[in-house]
Write a protein that holds these residues in place. Structure first.
Motif, PDB file in Angstrom:
ATOM      1  N   LEU A   1      -3.347  -0.273  -2.503  1.00 21.37           N
ATOM      2  CA  LEU A   1      -3.658   1.080  -2.043  1.00 21.37           C
ATOM      3  C   LEU A   1      -3.224   2.095  -3.094  1.00 21.37           C
ATOM      4  CD1 LEU A   1      -4.830   2.418   0.534  1.00 21.37           C
ATOM      5  CD2 LEU A   1      -2.471   2.727   1.307  1.00 21.37           C
ATOM      6  N   GLU A   2      -2.101   1.812  -3.770  1.00 23.40           N
ATOM      7  CA  GLU A   2      -1.597   2.718  -4.811  1.00 23.40           C
ATOM      8  C   GLU A   2      -2.552   2.772  -6.002  1.00 23.40           C
ATOM      9  OE1 GLU A   2       1.398   1.726  -2.003  1.00 23.40           O
ATOM     10  OE2 GLU A   2       0.220   0.358  -3.286  1.00 23.40           O
TER      11      GLU A   2
ATOM     12  N   LEU B   1      -5.828   2.305  -5.868  1.00 21.89           N
ATOM     13  CA  LEU B   1      -7.003   3.048  -5.435  1.00 21.89           C
ATOM     14  C   LEU B   1      -6.725   4.547  -5.344  1.00 21.89           C
ATOM     15  CD1 LEU B   1      -8.134   0.522  -2.691  1.00 21.89           C
ATOM     16  CD2 LEU B   1      -9.396   1.053  -4.778  1.00 21.89           C
ATOM     17  N   GLU B   2      -5.562   4.921  -4.829  1.00 18.85           N
ATOM     18  CA  GLU B   2      -5.224   6.337  -4.711  1.00 18.85           C
ATOM     19  C   GLU B   2      -5.089   6.980  -6.089  1.00 18.85           C
ATOM     20  OE1 GLU B   2      -1.710   6.094  -2.345  1.00 18.85           O
ATOM     21  OE2 GLU B   2      -2.779   6.413  -0.444  1.00 18.85           O
TER      22      GLU B   2
ATOM     23  N   TYR C   1      -8.568   7.198  -7.707  1.00 18.91           N
ATOM     24  CA  TYR C   1      -9.368   8.215  -7.011  1.00 18.91           C
ATOM     25  C   TYR C   1      -8.944   9.615  -7.450  1.00 18.91           C
ATOM     26  CZ  TYR C   1     -11.560  10.904  -3.274  1.00 18.91           C
ATOM     27  OH  TYR C   1     -12.309  11.811  -2.585  1.00 18.91           O
ATOM     28  N   ASN C   2      -7.643   9.833  -7.533  1.00 17.53           N
ATOM     29  CA  ASN C   2      -7.125  11.140  -7.947  1.00 17.53           C
ATOM     30  C   ASN C   2      -7.510  11.480  -9.380  1.00 17.53           C
ATOM     31  OD1 ASN C   2      -5.956  11.596  -5.442  1.00 17.53           O
ATOM     32  ND2 ASN C   2      -3.974  10.734  -6.038  1.00 17.53           N
TER      33      ASN C   2
ATOM     34  N   ARG D   1     -14.841   7.100  -8.397  1.00 17.06           N
ATOM     35  CA  ARG D   1     -15.520   7.060  -7.098  1.00 17.06           C
ATOM     36  C   ARG D   1     -16.263   5.734  -6.890  1.00 17.06           C
ATOM     37  NH1 ARG D   1     -12.460  10.501  -6.922  1.00 17.06           N
ATOM     38  NH2 ARG D   1     -12.696  12.673  -6.254  1.00 17.06           N
TER      39      ARG D   1
ATOM     40  N   ASP E   1      -9.875  -0.184   2.239  1.00 16.54           N
ATOM     41  CA  ASP E   1      -8.952   0.776   1.627  1.00 16.54           C
ATOM     42  C   ASP E   1      -9.701   1.752   0.726  1.00 16.54           C
ATOM     43  OD1 ASP E   1      -6.750  -0.263   2.890  1.00 16.54           O
ATOM     44  OD2 ASP E   1      -6.040  -1.438   1.172  1.00 16.54           O
ATOM     45  N   ALA E   2     -10.626   1.221  -0.087  1.00 15.67           N
ATOM     46  CA  ALA E   2     -11.384   2.077  -1.007  1.00 15.67           C
ATOM     47  C   ALA E   2     -12.180   3.127  -0.233  1.00 15.67           C
ATOM     48  CB  ALA E   2     -12.309   1.229  -1.869  1.00 15.67           C
TER      49      ALA E   2
ATOM     50  N   LYS F   1     -11.654   4.246   2.851  1.00 12.09           N
ATOM     51  CA  LYS F   1     -10.783   5.195   3.547  1.00 12.09           C
ATOM     52  C   LYS F   1     -10.325   6.294   2.609  1.00 12.09           C
ATOM     53  CE  LYS F   1      -8.960   1.909   6.967  1.00 12.09           C
ATOM     54  NZ  LYS F   1      -7.792   1.048   7.305  1.00 12.09           N
ATOM     55  N   ILE F   2     -10.068   5.924   1.370  1.00  4.51           N
ATOM     56  CA  ILE F   2      -9.585   6.899   0.392  1.00  4.51           C
ATOM     57  C   ILE F   2     -10.695   7.854  -0.028  1.00  4.51           C
ATOM     58  CG2 ILE F   2      -8.792   7.083  -2.010  1.00  4.51           C
ATOM     59  CD1 ILE F   2      -7.084   4.576  -1.420  1.00  4.51           C
ATOM     60  N   GLY F   3     -11.946   7.370  -0.007  1.00  2.00           N
ATOM     61  CA  GLY F   3     -13.057   8.254  -0.345  1.00  2.00           C
ATOM     62  C   GLY F   3     -14.011   7.727  -1.399  1.00  2.00           C
TER      63      GLY F   3
END
Length: 453
Positions: free
Chosen positions: A155-156, A158-159, A162-163, A167, A199-200, A202-204
């Motif tokens: 998750l870290e 991906l976050e 993403y930041n 995408r 997870d991907a 959900k993050i966007g």
């Protein structure tokens, strides 16, 4: 669509995948001059930076274990202390290119490939991209994508990505049958693929791609159908359904099993046809060599408008003339020339550490090369080739082969060109070979490519 056995027998020959022309075995420079290379890069940058932007491919070769099917350039280690010095080298290499450019580069796309990019910590990936961004301008349509392993994409990860503007993520799924996974040393339960995908989203992340492979040891029609039916539950926006490339002379890891464990030519094709049928029946469109996309995905939209592009990263909907490859074994395309970095990490880091590019093999394209490359891009990306009058480059031998393919139903031949049929999509590599003058002129007994079918 059932492909006639006689066509499989005829066309299942070693064939390039045509991510470049000329293809790598026919590049003429065994050692590229950095001065000559940077001169071409500077020219292409000047021509395209403001009209298209440029692309970056970053090769992150490290993996914690060897997947024996893999033909990529990898370095196997569990020592994560290697991350920082490798990123230092990548950034130093990028600085060499920045000094060559007359203006600030406009980045149209970045792709992190490997190896396993998610071998690297989220913090180190953030440092890498942040420093590249700090010396660049991001194109209004900028895209960042990366390859992730479902077993270790956290998750870290991906976050963080993403930041930093990512995408799209591409997960290497390959096959979900346990016997196949164990044989190729890539055991990853469906639950891991499910978790990484959810997870991907959900993050966007807007686009999730799965890589699948047919022709692996011990695959059956049932196991391939089971894999794809499981994948369809997750509905990834894109699916790459690749033919397994059995090249043990290049990748000794593939000797972990024998050819007797692989499906024969006819059965391998059946695996593909069954898989393709499932994908088509569930809304995916065959957009090109091994690639399928849902109608809402940008790759399909580029396919519809005939604006799709193909380079060393595969198919993309972002067309750029300048692709800079950073990292060990990375390949760059400067429109008029190609260059590949040293394959061994130590060689790459040593040269970059001395402030030099780590170039090895390359090629400077002739006028004929440029023409043939445009022809092959039209075939692989548009599924057609058009001419207004009989061109000088169209030889009698080419016409004979095209007429035969027309009679076989692979393409529709017209006085002003041809269009590839649905049946012919399975033979894209063979159709490209008709126009591959270097392959024709420099035939060798040595097998350099995987089988086409």
């Amino acid at each position: 669509m059932k492909i006639p056995e006689k066509l499989i027998e005829k066309y299942n020959v070693p064939a390039p995948r045509y991510t470049s022309y000329p293809t790598v075995p026919y590049w003429e420079e065994e050692q590229v001059s950095p001065t000559d290379w940077l001169s071409v890069v500077k020219r292409t940058f000047k021509e395209s930076n403001y009209t298209q932007g440029i692309s970056l491919y970053i090769h992150l070769p490290y993996c914690e274990s060897l997947c024996t099917y893999c033909a990529c350039n990898t370095r196997i280690t569990k020592n994560h202390a290697v991350e920082e010095s490798y990123i230092d080298a990548l950034l130093a290499e990028w600085d060499i290119y920045l000094k060559t450019f007359d203006e600030t580069p406009i980045l149209r796309e970045i792709h992190l490939g490997g190896g396993t990019p998610t071998f690297f910590s989220p913090e180190n990936l953030s440092r890498l991209l942040s420093e590249i961004y700090s010396k660049s301008v991001l194109h209004p349509l900028f895209e960042c994508s990366f390859e992730g392993h479902p077993n270790n994409t956290s998750l870290e990860h991906l976050e963080a990505l993403y930041n930093l503007g990512s995408r799209r993520v591409s997960y290497g799924v390959q096959d979900l049958d346990f016997k196949v996974q164990k044989t190729i040393n890539r055991v990853q339960p469906f639950e891991n693929v499910l978790g990484a995908t959810e997870d991907a989203r959900k993050i966007g992340f807007k686009s999730v791609n799965f890589d699948l492979i047919y022709g692996l040891p011990f695959q059956t029609v049932t196991s391939v159908k089971d894999t794809i039916e499981s994948v369809l539950k997750l509905k990834p926006e894109r699916i790459a359904f690749y033919s397994y490339a059995h090249v043990p002379w290049k990748k000794p890891g593939q000797r972990a099993y024998t050819e007797a464990d692989l499906p024969d030519n006819s059965y391998k094709r059946e695996l593909y046809e069954e898989g393709k049928k499932l994908l088509i029946d569930n809304g995916y469109i065959d957009v090109g060599m091994d690639h399928f996309a849902l109608p809402a995905d940008p790759l399909y939209k580029a396919y519809q408008t005939k604006s799709m592009h193909r380079n060393f990263m595969g198919y993309t909907h972002a067309t750029t003339d300048l692709l800079i490859g950073l990292g060990a074994s990375a390949v760059s395309d400067a429109k008029y020339a190609y260059a590949q970095n040293a394959k061994h990490v130590e060689d790459y880091k040593e040269k970059i550490g001395r402030g030099k590019l780590a170039l090895e093999k390359g090629h400077f394209l002739t006028e004929e090369d440029l023409l043939m490359r445009k022809i092959l891009l039209d075939i692989t990306c548009k599924g057609e080739l058009c001419w207004s009058s009989t061109p000088d480059w169209l030889t009698l031998n080419m016409l004979i082969q095209l007429n035969t393919m027309h009679e076989e139903g692979l393409l529709k031949l017209y006085p002003t060109g041809f269009r590839i049929t649905d049946l012919g999509m399975a033979f894209l590599r063979n159709i490209c070979m008709v126009f591959d003058k270097r392959l024709t002129e420099y035939k060798t007994e040595k097998q350099m490519f995987s089988k086409a079918i």
